[in-house]
Scaffold this motif. Structure first.
Motif, PDB file in Angstrom:
ATOM      1  N   ARG A 137       0.840  -1.212   0.000  1.00  0.00           N
ATOM      2  CA  ARG A 137       0.000   0.000   0.000  1.00  0.00           C
ATOM      3  C   ARG A 137       0.870   1.255   0.000  1.00  0.00           C
ATOM      4  NH1 ARG A 137      -1.822   3.690   3.058  1.00  0.00           N
ATOM      5  NH2 ARG A 137      -0.923   2.913   4.992  1.00  0.00           N
ATOM      6  N   LYS A 138       1.942   1.236   0.777  1.00  0.00           N
ATOM      7  CA  LYS A 138       2.861   2.392   0.813  1.00  0.00           C
ATOM      8  C   LYS A 138       3.574   2.559  -0.529  1.00  0.00           C
ATOM      9  CE  LYS A 138       3.638   2.509   5.778  1.00  0.00           C
ATOM     10  NZ  LYS A 138       4.567   2.262   6.878  1.00  0.00           N
ATOM     11  N   ASN A 139       3.886   1.449  -1.182  1.00  0.00           N
ATOM     12  CA  ASN A 139       4.526   1.517  -2.510  1.00  0.00           C
ATOM     13  C   ASN A 139       3.639   2.235  -3.520  1.00  0.00           C
ATOM     14  OD1 ASN A 139       6.775   0.135  -1.614  1.00  0.00           O
ATOM     15  ND2 ASN A 139       6.156  -1.828  -2.493  1.00  0.00           N
ATOM     16  N   LEU A 140       2.350   2.197  -3.310  1.00  0.00           N
ATOM     17  CA  LEU A 140       1.420   2.814  -4.249  1.00  0.00           C
ATOM     18  C   LEU A 140       1.375   4.340  -4.120  1.00  0.00           C
ATOM     19  CD1 LEU A 140      -1.540   0.269  -4.208  1.00  0.00           C
ATOM     20  CD2 LEU A 140       0.293   0.497  -5.875  1.00  0.00           C
ATOM     21  N   GLN A 141       2.034   4.895  -3.114  1.00  0.00           N
ATOM     22  CA  GLN A 141       2.100   6.347  -2.988  1.00  0.00           C
ATOM     23  C   GLN A 141       2.944   6.951  -4.106  1.00  0.00           C
ATOM     24  OE1 GLN A 141       3.361   7.024   1.051  1.00  0.00           O
ATOM     25  NE2 GLN A 141       1.385   6.364   1.883  1.00  0.00           N
ATOM     26  N   GLN A 142       3.934   6.177  -4.571  1.00  0.00           N
ATOM     27  CA  GLN A 142       4.713   6.552  -5.750  1.00  0.00           C
ATOM     28  C   GLN A 142       4.826   5.294  -6.605  1.00  0.00           C
ATOM     29  OE1 GLN A 142       8.440   8.318  -4.490  1.00  0.00           O
ATOM     30  NE2 GLN A 142       7.518  10.343  -4.711  1.00  0.00           N
ATOM     31  N   VAL A 143       3.897   5.150  -7.524  1.00  0.00           N
ATOM     32  CA  VAL A 143       3.779   3.915  -8.312  1.00  0.00           C
ATOM     33  C   VAL A 143       4.963   3.758  -9.261  1.00  0.00           C
ATOM     34  CG1 VAL A 143       2.376   2.693 -10.004  1.00  0.00           C
ATOM     35  CG2 VAL A 143       1.276   3.938  -8.145  1.00  0.00           C
ATOM     36  N   THR A 144       5.580   2.575  -9.190  1.00  0.00           N
ATOM     37  CA  THR A 144       6.619   2.184 -10.137  1.00  0.00           C
ATOM     38  C   THR A 144       6.293   0.771 -10.617  1.00  0.00           C
ATOM     39  OG1 THR A 144       8.046   1.135  -8.492  1.00  0.00           O
ATOM     40  CG2 THR A 144       8.360   3.516  -8.859  1.00  0.00           C
ATOM     41  N   HIS A 145       7.028   0.296 -11.599  1.00  0.00           N
ATOM     42  CA  HIS A 145       6.805  -1.049 -12.131  1.00  0.00           C
ATOM     43  C   HIS A 145       7.114  -2.140 -11.102  1.00  0.00           C
ATOM     44  CE1 HIS A 145       6.870   1.088 -16.011  1.00  0.00           C
ATOM     45  NE2 HIS A 145       6.078   0.104 -16.396  1.00  0.00           N
ATOM     46  N   THR A 146       7.794  -1.780 -10.017  1.00  0.00           N
ATOM     47  CA  THR A 146       8.202  -2.772  -9.020  1.00  0.00           C
ATOM     48  C   THR A 146       7.381  -2.721  -7.731  1.00  0.00           C
ATOM     49  OG1 THR A 146       9.881  -1.281  -8.129  1.00  0.00           O
ATOM     50  CG2 THR A 146      10.565  -2.779  -9.903  1.00  0.00           C
ATOM     51  N   CYS A 147       6.310  -1.952  -7.691  1.00  0.00           N
ATOM     52  CA  CYS A 147       5.589  -1.759  -6.428  1.00  0.00           C
ATOM     53  C   CYS A 147       4.916  -3.036  -5.903  1.00  0.00           C
ATOM     54  CB  CYS A 147       4.595  -0.609  -6.518  1.00  0.00           C
ATOM     55  SG  CYS A 147       3.301  -0.804  -7.719  1.00  0.00           S
ATOM     56  N   PHE A 148       4.691  -4.039  -6.751  1.00  0.00           N
ATOM     57  CA  PHE A 148       4.073  -5.284  -6.303  1.00  0.00           C
ATOM     58  C   PHE A 148       5.075  -6.432  -6.163  1.00  0.00           C
ATOM     59  CE2 PHE A 148       0.451  -3.126  -8.384  1.00  0.00           C
ATOM     60  CZ  PHE A 148      -0.420  -3.097  -7.308  1.00  0.00           C
ATOM     61  N   ASP A 149       6.358  -6.155  -6.327  1.00  0.00           N
ATOM     62  CA  ASP A 149       7.359  -7.225  -6.337  1.00  0.00           C
ATOM     63  C   ASP A 149       7.330  -8.099  -5.079  1.00  0.00           C
ATOM     64  OD1 ASP A 149       8.113  -6.449  -8.835  1.00  0.00           O
ATOM     65  OD2 ASP A 149      10.149  -5.825  -8.282  1.00  0.00           O
ATOM     66  N   LEU A 150       7.277  -7.487  -3.914  1.00  0.00           N
ATOM     67  CA  LEU A 150       7.286  -8.263  -2.675  1.00  0.00           C
ATOM     68  C   LEU A 150       6.036  -9.140  -2.575  1.00  0.00           C
ATOM     69  CD1 LEU A 150       8.481  -8.984   0.102  1.00  0.00           C
ATOM     70  CD2 LEU A 150       7.238  -7.000   1.037  1.00  0.00           C
ATOM     71  N   ALA A 151       4.880  -8.557  -2.818  1.00  0.00           N
ATOM     72  CA  ALA A 151       3.623  -9.313  -2.731  1.00  0.00           C
ATOM     73  C   ALA A 151       3.593 -10.431  -3.772  1.00  0.00           C
ATOM     74  CB  ALA A 151       2.436  -8.371  -2.925  1.00  0.00           C
ATOM     75  N   GLN A 152       4.048 -10.142  -4.970  1.00  0.00           N
ATOM     76  CA  GLN A 152       4.053 -11.153  -6.032  1.00  0.00           C
ATOM     77  C   GLN A 152       4.989 -12.308  -5.668  1.00  0.00           C
ATOM     78  OE1 GLN A 152       5.665 -10.041  -9.855  1.00  0.00           O
ATOM     79  NE2 GLN A 152       4.517 -11.641 -10.907  1.00  0.00           N
ATOM     80  N   LYS A 153       6.147 -11.977  -5.108  1.00  0.00           N
ATOM     81  CA  LYS A 153       7.103 -13.015  -4.715  1.00  0.00           C
ATOM     82  C   LYS A 153       6.511 -13.906  -3.626  1.00  0.00           C
ATOM     83  CE  LYS A 153      11.780 -13.760  -3.051  1.00  0.00           C
ATOM     84  NZ  LYS A 153      13.008 -13.180  -2.553  1.00  0.00           N
ATOM     85  N   LYS A 154       5.814 -13.303  -2.663  1.00  0.00           N
ATOM     86  CA  LYS A 154       5.206 -14.097  -1.584  1.00  0.00           C
ATOM     87  C   LYS A 154       4.137 -15.042  -2.131  1.00  0.00           C
ATOM     88  CE  LYS A 154       6.646 -11.714   2.340  1.00  0.00           C
ATOM     89  NZ  LYS A 154       6.597 -11.772   3.770  1.00  0.00           N
ATOM     90  N   ILE A 155       3.330 -14.570  -3.068  1.00  0.00           N
ATOM     91  CA  ILE A 155       2.286 -15.418  -3.651  1.00  0.00           C
ATOM     92  C   ILE A 155       2.912 -16.509  -4.515  1.00  0.00           C
ATOM     93  CG2 ILE A 155       0.331 -15.455  -5.261  1.00  0.00           C
ATOM     94  CD1 ILE A 155      -0.289 -14.427  -2.379  1.00  0.00           C
ATOM     95  N   TYR A 156       3.957 -16.177  -5.253  1.00  0.00           N
ATOM     96  CA  TYR A 156       4.669 -17.184  -6.045  1.00  0.00           C
ATOM     97  C   TYR A 156       5.205 -18.286  -5.128  1.00  0.00           C
ATOM     98  CZ  TYR A 156       8.013 -19.326  -9.235  1.00  0.00           C
ATOM     99  OH  TYR A 156       8.714 -20.238  -9.998  1.00  0.00           O
ATOM    100  N   ASN A 157       5.857 -17.883  -4.025  1.00  0.00           N
ATOM    101  CA  ASN A 157       6.401 -18.855  -3.075  1.00  0.00           C
ATOM    102  C   ASN A 157       5.294 -19.712  -2.467  1.00  0.00           C
ATOM    103  OD1 ASN A 157       8.997 -17.966  -3.536  1.00  0.00           O
ATOM    104  ND2 ASN A 157       9.042 -16.607  -1.761  1.00  0.00           N
ATOM    105  N   LEU A 158       4.160 -19.099  -2.182  1.00  0.00           N
ATOM    106  CA  LEU A 158       3.023 -19.843  -1.645  1.00  0.00           C
ATOM    107  C   LEU A 158       2.538 -20.880  -2.657  1.00  0.00           C
ATOM    108  CD1 LEU A 158       0.819 -20.173   0.575  1.00  0.00           C
ATOM    109  CD2 LEU A 158      -0.505 -18.480  -0.692  1.00  0.00           C
ATOM    110  N   MET A 159       2.396 -20.475  -3.914  1.00  0.00           N
ATOM    111  CA  MET A 159       1.966 -21.423  -4.952  1.00  0.00           C
ATOM    112  C   MET A 159       2.989 -22.537  -5.112  1.00  0.00           C
ATOM    113  SD  MET A 159       0.146 -19.254  -8.041  1.00  0.00           S
ATOM    114  CE  MET A 159       1.607 -18.347  -8.509  1.00  0.00           C
ATOM    115  N   GLU A 160       4.273 -22.167  -5.117  1.00  0.00           N
ATOM    116  CA  GLU A 160       5.322 -23.152  -5.340  1.00  0.00           C
ATOM    117  C   GLU A 160       5.407 -24.171  -4.203  1.00  0.00           C
ATOM    118  OE1 GLU A 160       9.636 -22.903  -7.302  1.00  0.00           O
ATOM    119  OE2 GLU A 160       9.456 -21.715  -5.479  1.00  0.00           O
ATOM    120  N   SER A 161       5.289 -23.700  -2.969  1.00  0.00           N
ATOM    121  CA  SER A 161       5.448 -24.605  -1.831  1.00  0.00           C
ATOM    122  C   SER A 161       4.175 -25.377  -1.496  1.00  0.00           C
ATOM    123  CB  SER A 161       5.906 -23.816  -0.601  1.00  0.00           C
ATOM    124  OG  SER A 161       4.894 -22.915  -0.203  1.00  0.00           O
ATOM    125  N   ASP A 162       3.035 -24.878  -1.912  1.00  0.00           N
ATOM    126  CA  ASP A 162       1.775 -25.494  -1.505  1.00  0.00           C
ATOM    127  C   ASP A 162       1.001 -26.071  -2.699  1.00  0.00           C
ATOM    128  OD1 ASP A 162      -0.330 -26.187   0.261  1.00  0.00           O
ATOM    129  OD2 ASP A 162      -1.360 -24.319  -0.188  1.00  0.00           O
TER     130      ASP A 162
END
Length: 197
Positions: A137-162
């Motif tokens: 949410r804080k990343n969205l105060q100044q939107v860049t192409h990388t603002c979802f990187d952390l969230a996307q990585k966590k969901i990827y890891n969740l899909m991969e491990s589960d």
């Protein structure tokens, strides 16, 4: 529905939310059945276009499935059957967002992704911890192409491990593997002859 949502009893709001969830599940089930029928028809017509279409390669990292059109579709169908397709939809939305070229539309797209997948009680809320949601949410105060990187990585890891490990053990994957291997291997380990492609 209930009048005056601000003064409505809690049980009325909970009931409305439960009905919405049930309706979504029913709609998704019909979509899954249609998708499975369509993908079965398509499999009869289409021939593998690239080495990644080799289902035995899908036992490698999740990336091998996501980078392959046929693998992606199979994994997405599996997630729909498990009622967790929001994870792959979020991952794909982030991939498309990162590739966006129009900086003018970037902020609008970012907020759409946030509203649909990350915000509490979002329609397709993904399973993220509070800290990751807050950072995003804080990343969205100044939107860049990388603002979802952390969230996307966590969901990827969740899909991969589960989800991915369950996908490899699923009847859906075993059927695809058996078709590819001519019934020689249904272990999901990729030990059948690759020369049959």
């Amino acid at each position: 529905m209930c009048r005056g949502l601000t003064i409505a009893p809690t049980n009325c709001l909970e009931r409305a939310k439960e009905l919405k969830t049930r309706l979504n599940i029913l709609l998704q089930k019909s979509d899954v059945i249609t998708d499975l029928k369509n993908s079965t028809k398509a499999e009869k017509v289409e021939k593998p276009r690239s080495p990644c279409e080799d289902t035995t390669q899908w036992t490698e990292p999740l990336e091998s499935v996501l980078s392959c059109k046929k693998g992606f579709a199979a994994f997405q169908n599996f997630l729909r059957l498990e009622f967790s397709e929001e994870n792959i939809e979020f991952w794909l939305a982030c991939e498309n967002f990162r590739k966006s070229k129009s900086s003018g539309k970037l902020e609008k797209k970012a907020w759409m992704i946030y509203e649909e997948f990350i915000k509490n009680d979002a329609a397709k809320e993904v399973n993220l911890d509070h800290e990751t949601k807050e950072i995003t949410r804080k990343n969205l105060q100044q939107v860049t192409h990388t603002c979802f990187d952390l969230a996307q990585k966590k969901i990827y890891n969740l899909m991969e491990s589960d989800s991915y490990s369950r996908f490899l053990k699923s009847a859906l994957f075993q059927e695809l593997l058996a078709k590819h291997c001519g019934g020689n291997d249904t272990s999901g380990r990729g030990s059948c002859q690759k020369s049959q492609t």
